[in-house]
Motif scaffolding. Structure first.
Motif, PDB file in Angstrom:
ATOM      1  N   VAL A  13       0.855  -1.177   0.000  1.00  0.00           N
ATOM      2  CA  VAL A  13       0.000   0.000   0.000  1.00  0.00           C
ATOM      3  C   VAL A  13       0.897   1.235   0.000  1.00  0.00           C
ATOM      4  N   THR A  14       0.561   2.225  -0.821  1.00  0.00           N
ATOM      5  CA  THR A  14       1.338   3.463  -0.858  1.00  0.00           C
ATOM      6  C   THR A  14       0.949   4.347   0.320  1.00  0.00           C
ATOM      7  N   VAL A  15       1.963   4.793   1.075  1.00  0.00           N
ATOM      8  CA  VAL A  15       1.745   5.616   2.262  1.00  0.00           C
ATOM      9  C   VAL A  15       2.422   6.960   2.027  1.00  0.00           C
ATOM     10  N   THR A  16       1.710   8.064   2.293  1.00  0.00           N
ATOM     11  CA  THR A  16       2.252   9.407   2.148  1.00  0.00           C
ATOM     12  C   THR A  16       2.250  10.086   3.514  1.00  0.00           C
ATOM     13  N   ILE A  17       3.401  10.624   3.881  1.00  0.00           N
ATOM     14  CA  ILE A  17       3.543  11.306   5.167  1.00  0.00           C
ATOM     15  C   ILE A  17       3.887  12.760   4.881  1.00  0.00           C
ATOM     16  N   SER A  18       3.209  13.683   5.556  1.00  0.00           N
ATOM     17  CA  SER A  18       3.543  15.098   5.410  1.00  0.00           C
ATOM     18  C   SER A  18       4.269  15.549   6.680  1.00  0.00           C
ATOM     19  N   VAL A  19       5.408  16.221   6.483  1.00  0.00           N
ATOM     20  CA  VAL A  19       6.224  16.704   7.584  1.00  0.00           C
ATOM     21  C   VAL A  19       6.246  18.219   7.510  1.00  0.00           C
ATOM     22  N   GLN A  20       5.877  18.864   8.622  1.00  0.00           N
ATOM     23  CA  GLN A  20       5.857  20.315   8.662  1.00  0.00           C
ATOM     24  C   GLN A  20       6.821  20.788   9.740  1.00  0.00           C
ATOM     25  N   PHE A  21       7.724  21.691   9.383  1.00  0.00           N
ATOM     26  CA  PHE A  21       8.694  22.252  10.317  1.00  0.00           C
ATOM     27  C   PHE A  21       7.992  23.256  11.229  1.00  0.00           C
ATOM     28  N   LYS A  22       8.093  23.039  12.535  1.00  0.00           N
ATOM     29  CA  LYS A  22       7.478  23.956  13.494  1.00  0.00           C
ATOM     30  C   LYS A  22       8.521  24.915  14.054  1.00  0.00           C
ATOM     31  N   ARG A  23       9.539  24.360  14.719  1.00  0.00           N
ATOM     32  CA  ARG A  23      10.621  25.187  15.238  1.00  0.00           C
ATOM     33  C   ARG A  23      11.814  24.288  15.530  1.00  0.00           C
ATOM     34  N   GLN A  24      12.976  24.871  15.553  1.00  0.00           N
ATOM     35  CA  GLN A  24      14.191  24.122  15.832  1.00  0.00           C
ATOM     36  C   GLN A  24      14.373  24.022  17.341  1.00  0.00           C
ATOM     37  N   LYS A  25      14.724  22.803  17.812  1.00  0.00           N
ATOM     38  CA  LYS A  25      14.934  22.585  19.242  1.00  0.00           C
ATOM     39  C   LYS A  25      16.408  22.341  19.519  1.00  0.00           C
ATOM     40  N   ARG A  26      16.806  22.659  20.741  1.00  0.00           N
ATOM     41  CA  ARG A  26      18.148  22.304  21.176  1.00  0.00           C
ATOM     42  C   ARG A  26      18.200  20.792  21.371  1.00  0.00           C
ATOM     43  N   LEU A  27      19.387  20.207  21.269  1.00  0.00           N
ATOM     44  CA  LEU A  27      19.517  18.767  21.475  1.00  0.00           C
ATOM     45  C   LEU A  27      19.115  18.370  22.890  1.00  0.00           C
ATOM     46  N   GLY A  28      19.364  19.223  23.845  1.00  0.00           N
ATOM     47  CA  GLY A  28      19.014  18.930  25.231  1.00  0.00           C
ATOM     48  C   GLY A  28      17.519  18.800  25.465  1.00  0.00           C
ATOM     49  N   GLU A  29      16.713  19.363  24.592  1.00  0.00           N
ATOM     50  CA  GLU A  29      15.261  19.272  24.725  1.00  0.00           C
ATOM     51  C   GLU A  29      14.706  17.969  24.154  1.00  0.00           C
ATOM     52  N   CYS A  30      15.546  17.177  23.489  1.00  0.00           N
ATOM     53  CA  CYS A  30      15.103  15.947  22.829  1.00  0.00           C
ATOM     54  C   CYS A  30      15.534  14.687  23.574  1.00  0.00           C
ATOM     55  N   ILE A  31      15.969  14.822  24.807  1.00  0.00           N
ATOM     56  CA  ILE A  31      16.472  13.665  25.559  1.00  0.00           C
ATOM     57  C   ILE A  31      15.395  12.609  25.722  1.00  0.00           C
ATOM     58  N   HIS A  32      14.174  13.018  26.023  1.00  0.00           N
ATOM     59  CA  HIS A  32      13.075  12.057  26.194  1.00  0.00           C
ATOM     60  C   HIS A  32      12.843  11.268  24.909  1.00  0.00           C
ATOM     61  N   LEU A  33      12.929  11.933  23.768  1.00  0.00           N
ATOM     62  CA  LEU A  33      12.755  11.265  22.471  1.00  0.00           C
ATOM     63  C   LEU A  33      13.788  10.160  22.286  1.00  0.00           C
ATOM     64  N   TYR A  34      15.056  10.451  22.615  1.00  0.00           N
ATOM     65  CA  TYR A  34      16.109   9.447  22.460  1.00  0.00           C
ATOM     66  C   TYR A  34      15.926   8.276  23.420  1.00  0.00           C
ATOM     67  N   ASN A  35      15.504   8.551  24.652  1.00  0.00           N
ATOM     68  CA  ASN A  35      15.262   7.463  25.604  1.00  0.00           C
ATOM     69  C   ASN A  35      14.126   6.560  25.137  1.00  0.00           C
ATOM     70  N   VAL A  36      13.064   7.138  24.606  1.00  0.00           N
ATOM     71  CA  VAL A  36      11.943   6.357  24.078  1.00  0.00           C
ATOM     72  C   VAL A  36      12.391   5.560  22.852  1.00  0.00           C
ATOM     73  N   LEU A  37      13.213   6.162  22.016  1.00  0.00           N
ATOM     74  CA  LEU A  37      13.718   5.493  20.821  1.00  0.00           C
ATOM     75  C   LEU A  37      14.540   4.256  21.190  1.00  0.00           C
ATOM     76  N   PHE A  38      15.450   4.384  22.168  1.00  0.00           N
ATOM     77  CA  PHE A  38      16.249   3.235  22.583  1.00  0.00           C
ATOM     78  C   PHE A  38      15.390   2.164  23.251  1.00  0.00           C
ATOM     79  N   LYS A  39      14.351   2.572  23.969  1.00  0.00           N
ATOM     80  CA  LYS A  39      13.437   1.603  24.584  1.00  0.00           C
ATOM     81  C   LYS A  39      12.724   0.782  23.509  1.00  0.00           C
ATOM     82  N   ARG A  40      12.298   1.440  22.434  1.00  0.00           N
ATOM     83  CA  ARG A  40      11.626   0.729  21.340  1.00  0.00           C
ATOM     84  C   ARG A  40      12.584  -0.170  20.571  1.00  0.00           C
ATOM     85  N   ILE A  41      13.824   0.268  20.417  1.00  0.00           N
ATOM     86  CA  ILE A  41      14.827  -0.561  19.747  1.00  0.00           C
ATOM     87  C   ILE A  41      15.061  -1.838  20.533  1.00  0.00           C
TER      88      ILE A  41
END
Length: 105
Positions: A13-41
């Motif tokens: 099935v063809t899937v289309t994803i739209s990505v919209q830039f909201k604002r740039q974040k510092r790397l320190g603000e993305c720590i939770h994202l990386y922890n969740v990513l490693f948990k899923r891995i």
């Protein structure tokens, strides 16, 4: 807005994803994202979670003369240090007794 198109490998099935830039974040603000990513891995690698650590029961080494089992594993932690992000990935092992309390008594 950016559009990304791909086909699902199982159902074609063809899937289309739209990505919209909201604002740039510092790397320190993305720590939770990386922890969740490693948990899923670790979940995809079928590792068992004990507390905050992940262990692999499929690669367990059995020590029959002591009735023990050693599970290899790892500990991951992502945190901000000195203006950047640091990943701490430590090897760890869990020693489990193969004997129940009833058998021990």
């Amino acid at each position: 807005m950016t559009y990304l198109t791909s086909t699902h490998p199982a159902s074609d099935v063809t899937v289309t994803i739209s990505v919209q830039f909201k604002r740039q974040k510092r790397l320190g603000e993305c720590i939770h994202l990386y922890n969740v990513l490693f948990k899923r891995i670790m979940k995809e690698l079928q590792m068992s979670r004990h507390g905050r650590h992940h262990f692999n029961p499929k690669d367990a080494q059995v020590i029959p003369q002591y009735k023990l089992e050693v599970w290899p594993g790892c500990i991951t932690a992502v945190d901000e240090y000195e203006g950047g992000i640091q990943l701490c990935f430590d090897a760890s092992h869990r020693v489990l007794r193969k004997q129940s309390v009833k058998e021990f008594m």
